[in-house]
Design a protein around this motif. Structure first.
Motif, PDB file in Angstrom:
ATOM      1  N   SER A   1       0.831  -1.208   0.000  1.00  0.00           N
ATOM      2  CA  SER A   1       0.000   0.000   0.000  1.00  0.00           C
ATOM      3  C   SER A   1       0.864   1.255   0.000  1.00  0.00           C
ATOM      4  N   THR A   2       1.944   1.205   0.777  1.00  0.00           N
ATOM      5  CA  THR A   2       2.860   2.345   0.811  1.00  0.00           C
ATOM      6  C   THR A   2       3.433   2.611  -0.568  1.00  0.00           C
ATOM      7  N   LEU A   3       3.791   1.542  -1.278  1.00  0.00           N
ATOM      8  CA  LEU A   3       4.322   1.686  -2.636  1.00  0.00           C
ATOM      9  C   LEU A   3       3.306   2.406  -3.522  1.00  0.00           C
ATOM     10  N   LEU A   4       2.051   1.957  -3.440  1.00  0.00           N
ATOM     11  CA  LEU A   4       0.999   2.559  -4.254  1.00  0.00           C
ATOM     12  C   LEU A   4       0.841   4.035  -3.921  1.00  0.00           C
TER      13      LEU A   4
ATOM     14  N   GLN B   1      -9.380   1.860   0.003  1.00  0.00           N
ATOM     15  CA  GLN B   1     -10.055   0.746   0.673  1.00  0.00           C
ATOM     16  C   GLN B   1     -11.349   1.214   1.336  1.00  0.00           C
ATOM     17  N   GLN B   2     -11.286   2.398   1.962  1.00  0.00           N
ATOM     18  CA  GLN B   2     -12.456   2.902   2.709  1.00  0.00           C
ATOM     19  C   GLN B   2     -13.309   3.849   1.869  1.00  0.00           C
ATOM     20  N   PHE B   3     -13.235   3.774   0.566  1.00  0.00           N
ATOM     21  CA  PHE B   3     -14.031   4.557  -0.393  1.00  0.00           C
ATOM     22  C   PHE B   3     -13.737   6.053  -0.335  1.00  0.00           C
TER      23      PHE B   3
ATOM     24  N   PHE C   1      -5.460   1.405  -7.335  1.00  0.00           N
ATOM     25  CA  PHE C   1      -6.482   0.806  -6.476  1.00  0.00           C
ATOM     26  C   PHE C   1      -5.811   0.273  -5.220  1.00  0.00           C
ATOM     27  N   ASP C   2      -6.216   0.798  -4.058  1.00  0.00           N
ATOM     28  CA  ASP C   2      -5.610   0.370  -2.799  1.00  0.00           C
ATOM     29  C   ASP C   2      -6.568  -0.568  -2.073  1.00  0.00           C
ATOM     30  N   GLU C   3      -6.406  -1.847  -2.262  1.00  0.00           N
ATOM     31  CA  GLU C   3      -7.294  -2.867  -1.686  1.00  0.00           C
ATOM     32  C   GLU C   3      -8.765  -2.476  -1.825  1.00  0.00           C
ATOM     33  N   PRO C   4      -9.239  -2.311  -3.050  1.00  0.00           N
ATOM     34  CA  PRO C   4     -10.581  -1.753  -3.254  1.00  0.00           C
ATOM     35  C   PRO C   4     -11.715  -2.629  -2.753  1.00  0.00           C
ATOM     36  N   THR C   5     -11.463  -3.908  -2.543  1.00  0.00           N
ATOM     37  CA  THR C   5     -12.568  -4.777  -2.128  1.00  0.00           C
ATOM     38  C   THR C   5     -12.400  -5.301  -0.709  1.00  0.00           C
ATOM     39  N   SER C   6     -11.343  -4.851  -0.006  1.00  0.00           N
ATOM     40  CA  SER C   6     -11.059  -5.439   1.310  1.00  0.00           C
ATOM     41  C   SER C   6     -12.064  -5.036   2.379  1.00  0.00           C
TER      42      SER C   6
ATOM     43  N   THR D   1      -4.145  -5.828  -4.055  1.00  0.00           N
ATOM     44  CA  THR D   1      -5.336  -6.639  -3.803  1.00  0.00           C
ATOM     45  C   THR D   1      -5.006  -7.993  -3.179  1.00  0.00           C
ATOM     46  N   HIS D   2      -6.031  -8.605  -2.623  1.00  0.00           N
ATOM     47  CA  HIS D   2      -5.923  -9.986  -2.168  1.00  0.00           C
ATOM     48  C   HIS D   2      -6.793 -10.905  -3.014  1.00  0.00           C
ATOM     49  N   GLU D   3      -7.421 -10.323  -4.078  1.00  0.00           N
ATOM     50  CA  GLU D   3      -8.319 -11.113  -4.911  1.00  0.00           C
ATOM     51  C   GLU D   3      -7.505 -11.878  -5.951  1.00  0.00           C
TER      52      GLU D   3
END
Lengths: 277, 263
Positions: free
Chosen positions: B45-48, B88-90, B164-169, B197-199
Motif C-alpha cells: 500500500s505504501t508503494l501505491l 479501501q475505505q471509499f 487501487f488500494d485494496e478496493p474490495t477489502s 489486492t488480495h483477490e
C-alpha cells in the motif's frame, strides 16, 4: 462455594435488585416533592408578585423592549458572532499551520482571550484603545466596539471548536481530495470545512447563546438611550419605576430567542446526522 | 509499448525507524494491469501511495506519464489530476450527493462548466451501473455501491492511470463481484492500472502482471500464471498457500505478518 450452591438460583440477601431500584426511585420522588412544597410554602408570593409581576409596568415596556432593546441585543450578538467566527476560523487554521510562529501566535491568543473575563475585554476596548490610538474611531461606533469585543472573546473559543471539528474529519477525506488534484487550501474550503461545521454545529450554537448573554456587558462601554440592549434597558426601567418587573420581562425576552434557537439546532443536527451518518 | 506509464526507481520509504520500502524498481507499461500482492506489512500500500505522492518517498524516483512525481518542483496537483486513486475505505464525501461527489472535483479542480461536469458525471455513473443513485447520499449506499461511485469519481477526472488500494477489502463478500466487474471493464478498455489486492482470481484473470512483495522488496514479478500458479520463490509459495487455504495454515512466529502495520 460448594457444588450444591451452584445448583440453586442465587438469591440476594435482604432486598432484591428490583426492590432496591423501587426504593431508590421512590426516595428521589419524595425528595423532589418535598423541595417543591418547601419552596412554595416558605416563599413570600405576595411580595414577589409585587416586585416582579406588575402587569401595568410590564405593559408600558412594549413595544420598546422588542423594537429597541431586543433588536439591539440581537444586533450586538450577531455582529459579535460573525466577527468571532471569521477570526476564529483564521486562528484555527493558524493553529493547524505547519509554520511554527503561526501556531504559537494562535496558541497565545487563545490562552489570553479564553482566560480573561469578557468584562475586562469590554473595558479594554472602551478605554485602552481610544487611549492608545487617540483620534481613531472604531468603525460603527458602539456597534463596532461591541462586535469587536464580543468577537475577540468568541474567536478564542470558536477557534478551538473549529480546530477540533477540522481534526474530527477523517484523514481519508483530505487524501481523497488531494488525490483528485485539489490543492490543500481548496480541499480545506470545499471538502474539510463544510464537514467540520456539521460536526461543530451544536458547540457553535452554544457559543451563540453565550454571546447573547455576554452582549449585556455593552453597558460598560457607555451607551446612548438608543443603543441600550435588554439588560441595560431592563435595569434602567427597573430603577425609574422602582420595581423589578422590567428585569423579569427582559429575562423572558432572552429566552424568547435562546429556546427556539436550541430547537432549530436540534432539528439541524438530526438532519445532518441523516445525511452523514 | 513505448515509454512505461509508471516508472519506479530505487524507491525507499521509512516511517521513523520502520524501513517499509527497501529499494523498489518497477515499470508499468501503458494499458498494463499490474496486481501487487503480498502479506500485510509488506509495503504494497505504501508503494501505491508513493506513486501519487500521498506518501513522500525517502529516496528514489517515481515517474508517471513522463513527469517526475518526486521532483520537489513539480506541480503535484497537476500530476494527481492524471492519476485516479481508489481507497479501501471509499472516502466519498459524505456531505455531498453521489452526483455532487463527481461534479465538485471537476468544477473546482478542472474548472469545467456546470453542464459539462454534470454530463461527465452522469456518463461515468452509467459506466459503473449506478445512474439511478445519482441523487442519493453516500451513507444510503451499500459498500459495493460506494466503491463504484468512488471509481466513477476518479474516472470523471479523465485519468491516464488508476491506482487501487485494496478496493474490495472493506466489502462484504457478496458485494466484491460488482466492484471487480467494473475494474475488469476498465482493464478491457485499456486503462493503465496498479492494483493492490488480495483477490487472486481477479489477479489471475485480469492482470497482465503480478508483483509479489514481502519485507519491502519485490520478491517476484511476472505473468499471473507464473507468479500465482508456479511461484519460483519459497516466500511466494508460503504466502499463496496461506491465502488460498487459510484453514490449513500452521501457527507460526516471527513472520512478516505485522498486525495493523499495513496502512
Amino acid at each position: 462455594m460448594t457444588a450444591g450452591d451452584t445448583e440453586l438460583q442465587p438469591r440476594a440477601k435482604g432486598l432484591t435488585r428490583r426492590q432496591k431500584r423501587r426504593l431508590s426511585r421512590g426516595a428521589q420522588y419524595v425528595v423532589f416533592v418535598a423541595a417543591v412544597v418547601a419552596l412554595a410554602v416558605t416563599a413570600d408570593w405576595g411580595r414577589l408578585k409585587n416586585q416582579f409581576a406588575q402587569w401595568d409596568i410590564a405593559r408600558q415596556m412594549f413595544p420598546d423592549v422588542i423594537t429597541l432593546a431586543l433588536k439591539n441585543t440581537v444586533l450586538y450578538t450577531v455582529s459579535g458572532f460573525v466577527v468571532g467566527l471569521a477570526l476564529g476560523m483564521v486562528i484555527a487554521l493558524m493553529r493547524l499551520s505547519s509554520v511554527g510562529p503561526y501556531r504559537w501566535l494562535a496558541g497565545i491568543y487563545i490562552e489570553i482571550f479564553r482566560g480573561l473575563p469578557a468584562l475586562l475585554i469590554f473595558i479594554f476596548i472602551g478605554v485602552a484603545v481610544p487611549l492608545a490610538f487617540p483620534g481613531t474611531e472604531i468603525v460603527g461606533g458602539t456597534y463596532g466596539k461591541v462586535a469587536l469585543a464580543l468577537g475577540l472573546v468568541a474567536a478564542a473559543y470558536m477557534a478551538e471548536t473549529i480546530r477540533a471539528g477540522i481534526q474530527a474529519v477523517p484523514k481519508g477525506q483530505m487524501e481523497a481530495a488531494r488525490s483528485l488534484g485539489f490543492s490543500p487550501a481548496r480541499a480545506m474550503v470545499s471538502i474539510i470545512v463544510p464537514q467540520a461545521f456539521r460536526i461543530i454545529l451544536p458547540p457553535l450554537t452554544n457559543e451563540l447563546v453565550l454571546l447573547f448573554k455576554d452582549s449585556s456587558l455593552v453597558l460598560f462601554l457607555g451607551v446612548t438611550l438608543e443603543e441600550r440592549e435588554l439588560s441595560k434597558y431592563g435595569r434602567d426601567l427597573a430603577s425609574t419605576t422602582a420595581n423589578s418587573t422590567p428585569i423579569l420581562v427582559a429575562g423572558l425576552c432572552y429566552l424568547l430567542i435562546t429556546i427556539p434557537l436550541g430547537f432549530v439546532v436540534r432539528r439541524m443536527e438530526a438532519k445532518a446526522q441523516e445525511a452523514v451518518k | 509499448m513505448s515509454r512505461p506509464e509508471i516508472e519506479i526507481r530505487g524507491l525507499h520509504k521509512s516511517f521513523g525507524d520502520n524501513h517499509v520500502l527497501r529499494g523498489i524498481d518497477l515499470e508499468i507499461g501503458q494499458g498494463e494491469v499490474v496486481c501487487v500482492i503480498g502479506p500485510s506489512g509488506s509495503g504494497k500500500s505504501t508503494l501505491l501511495r508513493c506513486v501519487n505522492l500521498l506518501e513522500e518517498p525517502s529516496q528514489g524516483q517515481v515517474v508517471v506519464g513522463g513527469t517526475e512525481v518526486t521532483d520537489p518542483d513539480v506541480d503535484i496537483d497537476a500530476v494527481r489530476r492524471r492519476i485516479g486513486m481508489v481507497f479501501q475505505q471509499f472516502n466519498l464525501f459524505p456531505h455531498l450527493t453521489v452526483t455532487e461527489n463527481l461534479t465538485l472535483p471537476q468544477r473546482r479542480v478542472l474548472r469545467r462548466g456546470k453542464a459539462e461536469a454534470a454530463r461527465v458525471a452522469a456518463q461515468n455513473l452509467q459506466r459503473v451501473g449506478l445512474a439511478e443513485k445519482a441523487d442519493a447520499y453516500p451513507s444510503s449506499l451499500s459498500g459495493g455501491q460506494q466503491q463504484r461511485v468512488a471509481i466513477a469519481r476518479a474516472l470523471a477526472m479523465g485519468p491516464e492511470v488508476m491506482l487501487f488500494d485494496e478496493p474490495t477489502s472493506a466489502l462484504d463478500p457478496e458485494l466484491v463481484g460488482d466492484v471487480l466487474a467494473v475494474m475488469r471493464m476498465l482493464a478491457q478498455e485499456g486503462m493503465t492500472m496498479m492494483v493492490v489486492t488480495h483477490e487472486m482470481t481477479f489477479a489471475r484473470e485480469v492482470a497482465d502482471r503480478v508483483v509479489f512483495m514481502d519485507g519491502g522488496v519485490v520478491v517476484e514479478d511476472g505473468a499471473p500464471e507464473q507468479v500465482i500458479s508456479h511461484p519460483r520463490h519459497e516466500r511466494t509459495r508460503h504466502f499463496l498457500s496461506r491465502l488460498l487455504d487459510p484453514a490449513m495454515a500452521d501457527v507460526e512466529e516471527g513472520t512478516s505478518d505485522q498486525v495493523g502495520k499495513d496502512a
